[in-house]
Write an enzyme that holds these catalytic residues in place. Structure first.
Site, PDB file in Angstrom:
ATOM      1  N   GLY A 159       0.806  -1.214   0.000  1.00  0.00           N
ATOM      2  CA  GLY A 159       0.000   0.000   0.000  1.00  0.00           C
ATOM      3  C   GLY A 159       0.841   1.266   0.000  1.00  0.00           C
ATOM      4  O   GLY A 159       0.510   2.246  -0.679  1.00  0.00           O
ATOM      5  N   ASN A 193      -7.644   4.662   8.743  1.00  0.00           N
ATOM      6  CA  ASN A 193      -7.122   3.479   9.423  1.00  0.00           C
ATOM      7  C   ASN A 193      -7.229   3.552  10.938  1.00  0.00           C
ATOM      8  O   ASN A 193      -7.295   2.539  11.611  1.00  0.00           O
ATOM      9  CB  ASN A 193      -5.663   3.251   9.016  1.00  0.00           C
ATOM     10  CG  ASN A 193      -4.824   4.509   9.116  1.00  0.00           C
ATOM     11  OD1 ASN A 193      -5.166   5.546   8.537  1.00  0.00           O
ATOM     12  ND2 ASN A 193      -3.741   4.454   9.854  1.00  0.00           N
ATOM     13  N   GLN A 229      -7.787   0.403   3.564  1.00  0.00           N
ATOM     14  CA  GLN A 229      -8.645  -0.107   4.649  1.00  0.00           C
ATOM     15  C   GLN A 229     -10.002  -0.592   4.164  1.00  0.00           C
ATOM     16  O   GLN A 229     -10.734  -1.206   4.930  1.00  0.00           O
ATOM     17  CB  GLN A 229      -8.853   0.973   5.722  1.00  0.00           C
ATOM     18  CG  GLN A 229      -7.597   1.317   6.498  1.00  0.00           C
ATOM     19  CD  GLN A 229      -7.115   0.186   7.407  1.00  0.00           C
ATOM     20  OE1 GLN A 229      -7.900  -0.656   7.840  1.00  0.00           O
ATOM     21  NE2 GLN A 229      -5.820   0.163   7.688  1.00  0.00           N
ATOM     22  N   HIS A 262      -2.140  -7.520   2.563  1.00  0.00           N
ATOM     23  CA  HIS A 262      -2.179  -8.095   3.913  1.00  0.00           C
ATOM     24  C   HIS A 262      -3.282  -7.512   4.782  1.00  0.00           C
ATOM     25  O   HIS A 262      -3.449  -7.919   5.924  1.00  0.00           O
ATOM     26  CB  HIS A 262      -0.813  -7.972   4.599  1.00  0.00           C
ATOM     27  CG  HIS A 262      -0.472  -6.594   5.057  1.00  0.00           C
ATOM     28  ND1 HIS A 262      -0.533  -6.228   6.379  1.00  0.00           N
ATOM     29  CD2 HIS A 262      -0.074  -5.505   4.382  1.00  0.00           C
ATOM     30  CE1 HIS A 262      -0.165  -4.959   6.494  1.00  0.00           C
ATOM     31  NE2 HIS A 262       0.118  -4.501   5.297  1.00  0.00           N
ATOM     32  N   CYS A 311       3.665   7.479  22.608  1.00  0.00           N
ATOM     33  CA  CYS A 311       4.572   6.365  22.867  1.00  0.00           C
ATOM     34  C   CYS A 311       4.469   5.289  21.808  1.00  0.00           C
ATOM     35  O   CYS A 311       5.431   4.597  21.515  1.00  0.00           O
ATOM     36  CB  CYS A 311       4.263   5.746  24.218  1.00  0.00           C
ATOM     37  SG  CYS A 311       4.964   6.711  25.526  1.00  0.00           S
TER      38      CYS A 311
END
Lengths: 129, 392
Positions: free
Chosen positions: B72, B152, B180, B202, B326
């Site tokens: 993608g 996404n 998506q 995938h 994070c």
């Protein structure tokens, strides 16, 4: 990515909470950055007899907060002030490089809590003085 | 160790056994180069052609309009850089949205360094692009519009066909990142009115490392990879035959089962959303309530941080993701959540749960069961949360 010791402190954090009549309080970090720590200390004869924390942040932020409370209880103020960021990280068997700065604020929060205690004490002395 | 409950299907999906079986001969006995004239080369060519036909048919395209890529991200890069370079004599203005995947967002930022001007359109609080804002942003020098089909992170499905209608009469290329949506909701290039469309194998139970770009015939695109005449001179390099066979097989299966899978996922999705919003106070749903991907659930839990939440879920065998700083690898939380108007401290507390074809009612029950306790425990540790002063 985290050491077993970090995961241990994250999963079973020590000394979580507040000390209602604390002798010193320190806050470090910023919710905008995603990490904020608040540390409370109880001092007797220039020795830290209790230390508690509350933290908003990632796994490393919570683990470093928990770690430092274990490290300081029983230490004199002078000894406690010497604790570096590196010492906290080392005690946890290291932190991922990306976490060394943003999430390793516990030593700063501790110094602020000690400074808070010292300035209160000084103020009290002046008052009674 | 395999997670007991995998709820990160927007990140990647497990490859189906049927897909693996379809690929295997092209990894082993039919190893020929599709450009070779002898028998094993011709076998590979046949498989490649059949796969291209299948993908084209499913998208409502012609076989020669399909270019296979490494995934993608390459498809997005080829669409945007390829279109921008091919049209640099015509203009230098690109319109996109503030919530694109980094493969589009960063590519547009990159082009800014080379003299292109990019308009990043804002979105509504539900993450919706207003087609009127696309029309209003068009300038004489606009050469390309790129708006993703569905986001996404927050799952919002964009009004691509409406934007396609606005652009239909204009000589402006229209690209959509459909990574998506392909294999999950109906995607037809004619109905959407797009000139360029990216997809990735995938994301629909195919292999990693293979994707495709639909390029409407007559659309000029400069290749990114030079060195051979493959893919009608638009993408050099020996074709990933096994991967392409896997992609086409997976897409066929996904489309055949789409209606049933999507309906089941929507039911589970809606129950998860409703139950969590009811049981966990100070929680927001990110994205649009109904115009959203069948398998996407995205929350923000106030007063806590996403990575801590993910670690706790992982300890309970639940794999999920977050847009916190994070987990994004930077100091900033996700640009998508910030574009919704969420303050930083709330964006840090995001959790994305994306359902798949194997997700069961029991999986969702478990999440509903453990999540409130984890959130509560983290809140009790948070200096931002004071249960006694927060009025619900």
């Amino acid at each position: 990515m985290y050491s077993d010791k970090v995961m241990d402190h994250f999963t079973h954090p020590r000394n979580v909470g507040e000390i209602p009549e604390a002798d010193g309080v320190g806050t470090e970090g910023n919710p905008v950055c995603g990490d904020i720590m608040k540390l409370w200390i109880k001092v007797e004869d220039d020795r830290i007899v209790d230390c508690r924390f509350k933290t908003f942040g990632c796994g490393a932020a919570i683990a470093t907060s928990s770690m430092i409370t274990e490290m300081v209880i029983g230490k004199t103020l002078d000894e406690a002030k010497q604790i570096s960021h590196r010492a906290v990280a080392d005690a946890l068997d290291g932190l991922p490089p990306a976490k060394m700065h943003c999430s390793n604020l516990a030593a700063d929060a501790l110094r602020k809590a000690i400074d808070d205690y010292l300035s209160k004490k000084k103020g009290a002395k002046v008052k009674h003085g | 160790m395999k997670p007991q409950i995998y709820l990160d299907h927007a990140a990647t999906t497990p490859m189906r056994r049927e897909v693996h079986e379809a690929m295997e001969p092209y990894l082993l006995e039919h190893y020929g180069n599709p450009s070779s004239i002898y028998e094993i080369g011709r076998q590979a060519r046949k498989a490649l052609d059949a796969s291209r036909d299948a993908v084209a048919e499913i998208l409502g395209a012609e076989a020669r309009e399909i270019v296979f890529t490494s995934g993608g991200s390459e498809a997005d890069n080829l669409a945007i850089k390829g279109a921008a370079l091919a049209q640099r004599g015509k203009g230098n203005h690109i319109i996109t949205s503030a919530i694109e995947h980094h493969a589009v967002y960063d590519t547009c930022r990159y082009l800014e360094k080379y003299g292109y001007n990019v308009t990043f359109l804002p979105v509504s609080a539900e993450g919706m692009v207003d087609p009127g804002s696309v029309a209003a942003a068009i300038r004489p020098e606009t050469i390309l519009v790129s708006i993703m089909h569905a986001n996404n992170e927050i799952g919002t499905i964009q009004p691509i066909a409406q934007i396609g209608n606005i652009l239909r009469e204009k000589s402006i290329l229209f690209h959509t990142d459909a990574v998506q949506t392909v294999g999950h909701v109906p995607v037809d290039v004619g109905e959407l009115g797009v000139d360029l469309l990216s997809l990735s194998g995938h994301k629909f139970y195919g292999p990693k490392g293979v994707g495709a770009l639909y390029i409407k015939k007559g659309t000029k695109i400069e290749p990114l990879i030079h060195g051979g005449a493959q893919e009608r001179q638009r993408r050099a390099g020996t074709e990933n035959v096994a991967g392409i066979v896997g992609l086409a097989t997976a897409l066929r299966l996904a489309v055949d089962e789409m209606e049933e899978t999507a309906a089941r996922q929507r039911d589970l999705r809606d129950r998860l959303i409703e139950d969590v919003l009811t049981t966990v106070p100070h929680t927001r749903l990110n994205g649009h309530r109904t115009q959203r991907l069948p398998g996407n659930v995205s929350f923000c839990f106030e007063y806590i941080e996403g990575e801590s939440l993910l670690l706790n879920l992982d300890m309970r065998g639940i794999a999920a993701s977050s847009g916190s700083a994070c987990t994004s690898g930077s100091l900033e939380p996700s640009h998508v959540l910030l574009a919704l108007g969420l303050p930083h401290e709330i964006a840090h507390g995001s959790l994305r749960l994306t359902l798949g074809r194997d997700t069961t009612k029991e999986d969702i029950d478990t999440v509903i069961d453990v999540l409130p306790g984890i959130v509560q425990r983290l809140r009790e540790m948070s200096p931002l949360y004071d249960a006694s002063t927060i009025i619900r």
